[in-house]
Design an enzyme around this catalytic site. Structure first.
Site, PDB file in Angstrom:
ATOM      1  N   GLU A 125      -3.208   0.974   2.195  1.00  0.00           N
ATOM      2  CA  GLU A 125      -4.329   2.879   3.048  1.00  0.00           C
ATOM      3  C   GLU A 125      -3.689   2.212   4.656  1.00  0.00           C
ATOM      4  O   GLU A 125      -4.780   1.582   4.977  1.00  0.00           O
ATOM      5  CB  GLU A 125      -5.944   2.283   2.130  1.00  0.00           C
ATOM      6  CG  GLU A 125      -6.134   3.480   2.563  1.00  0.00           C
ATOM      7  CD  GLU A 125      -7.861   3.267   1.457  1.00  0.00           C
ATOM      8  OE1 GLU A 125      -8.249   4.461   2.197  1.00  0.00           O
ATOM      9  OE2 GLU A 125      -8.230   2.507   1.226  1.00  0.00           O
TER      10      GLU A 125
ATOM     11  N   LYS B 156      -6.648  11.306  -0.673  1.00  0.00           N
ATOM     12  CA  LYS B 156      -8.453  10.381  -1.462  1.00  0.00           C
ATOM     13  C   LYS B 156      -9.343  11.569  -2.065  1.00  0.00           C
ATOM     14  O   LYS B 156      -9.554  11.980  -1.478  1.00  0.00           O
ATOM     15  CB  LYS B 156      -8.412   9.323  -0.662  1.00  0.00           C
ATOM     16  CG  LYS B 156      -9.407   8.403  -1.886  1.00  0.00           C
ATOM     17  CD  LYS B 156      -9.950   7.323  -0.449  1.00  0.00           C
ATOM     18  CE  LYS B 156     -10.489   5.562  -0.477  1.00  0.00           C
ATOM     19  NZ  LYS B 156     -10.917   5.019   1.144  1.00  0.00           N
TER      20      LYS B 156
ATOM     21  N   CYS C 266      -7.773   3.114  -3.433  1.00  0.00           N
ATOM     22  CA  CYS C 266      -8.616   2.007  -3.221  1.00  0.00           C
ATOM     23  C   CYS C 266      -9.861   2.521  -3.627  1.00  0.00           C
ATOM     24  O   CYS C 266     -10.017   2.218  -5.433  1.00  0.00           O
ATOM     25  CB  CYS C 266      -9.451   2.197  -1.384  1.00  0.00           C
ATOM     26  SG  CYS C 266      -9.989   0.734  -0.984  1.00  0.00           S
TER      27      CYS C 266
END
Length: 269
Positions: free
Chosen positions: A41, A123, A158
């Site tokens: 990321e 995300k 994440c």
């Protein structure tokens, strides 16, 4: 299929150097037989470099992802180019569908072996615990899947690991391998391993978590990039230093585990 996770060394304020290190790692992975390579990321700018986000943001067709496309084609690998800070306005200008006309997003892009852009994932869940993500970024809205080498690939990023419904939606869409670019810091080691393994077990699919290796003023990434099989068994993992984490994964393994242990058929919705 050989999957390689690039646990990349990242240096704050060194975008050019981070890109060189990523290119070198992709070349090494390909030379060792990788079919699919994944980066972490926000590997080019560094997750905690919040003051640099706006300055280093670029569109999906900007210099970083254009280089990644070229590297995928040059080395004949599928490449999940981790995630970058996307300038949504710049992407919109070249016809990319975006969740907002302006602002920034944490955006992962998948390129096929010929360098063709096949998937864009922004995300969904923005981290607010001691992080500026929720203030600086726009969340994504779409959950794409991509067919590659017999797998249906899904992507999350994440903090998304804490939201199991996202992975259940991917599994319902046919995902058999979910790749998770991350910038997961100390001290939450148990969270990292437990959540990742759980997402594999509960969906009977491969989960591959690719973390960075870096120390910033605000924190240290814990590494431990790992490939889990559909039973939740660790196939390959690393410590906290830069590494290439490689595992052989097969679509048939997902099918055999789901046949042997048909939990999906026992769901009551």
């Amino acid at each position: 299929m050989q999957l390689t996770l690039v646990q990349l060394e990242q240096r704050a304020g060194d975008v050019d150097g981070n890109r060189r290190r990523a290119a070198d790692a992709i070349e090494r992975a390909a030379s060792r037989g990788a079919d699919l390579v994944a980066l972490p990321e926000l590997w080019n700018v560094g997750y905690f470099a919040f003051d640099s986000y706006a300055r280093e943001a670029e569109g999906v067709e900007g210099p970083t992802l254009s280089e990644m496309s070229a590297l995928a084609a040059e080395h004949d690998v599928g490449l999940l180019a981790g995630s970058i800070v996307e300038d949504l306005a710049a992407s919109a200008e070249v016809g990319i569908d975006v969740p907002a006309d302006e602002g920034l997003a944490n955006t992962a892009v998948f390129f096929d072996r010929d360098g063709t852009r096949r998937g864009i994932y922004r995300k969904h869940h923005l981290f607010g615990y001691g992080s500026a993500e929720t203030r600086l970024l726009t969340p994504g809205e779409r959950l794409p899947t991509v067919d590659f080498e017999g797998f249906t690939l899904g992507f999350t990023t994440c903090y998304d690991l804490r939201f199991p419904e996202l992975y259940r939606d991917l599994a319902a869409a046919g995902a058999t391998l979910v790749v998770v670019p991350s910038a997961w810091p100390y001290p939450r080691v148990e969270h990292w391993t437990t959540l990742s393994r759980s997402r594999a077990i509960e969906n009977l699919s491969y989960v591959a978590t690719v973390n960075g290796s870096a120390t910033f003023d605000e924190g240290t990434l814990l590494g431990r990039s790992t490939v889990y099989d559909p039973w939740g068994t660790t196939l390959a993992s690393a410590g906290d230093d830069p590494a290439l984490v490689t595992a052989e994964v097969t679509p048939d393994r997902v099918e055999s585990v789901r046949d042997e242990f048909p939990a999906w058929e026992d769901r009551r919705r």
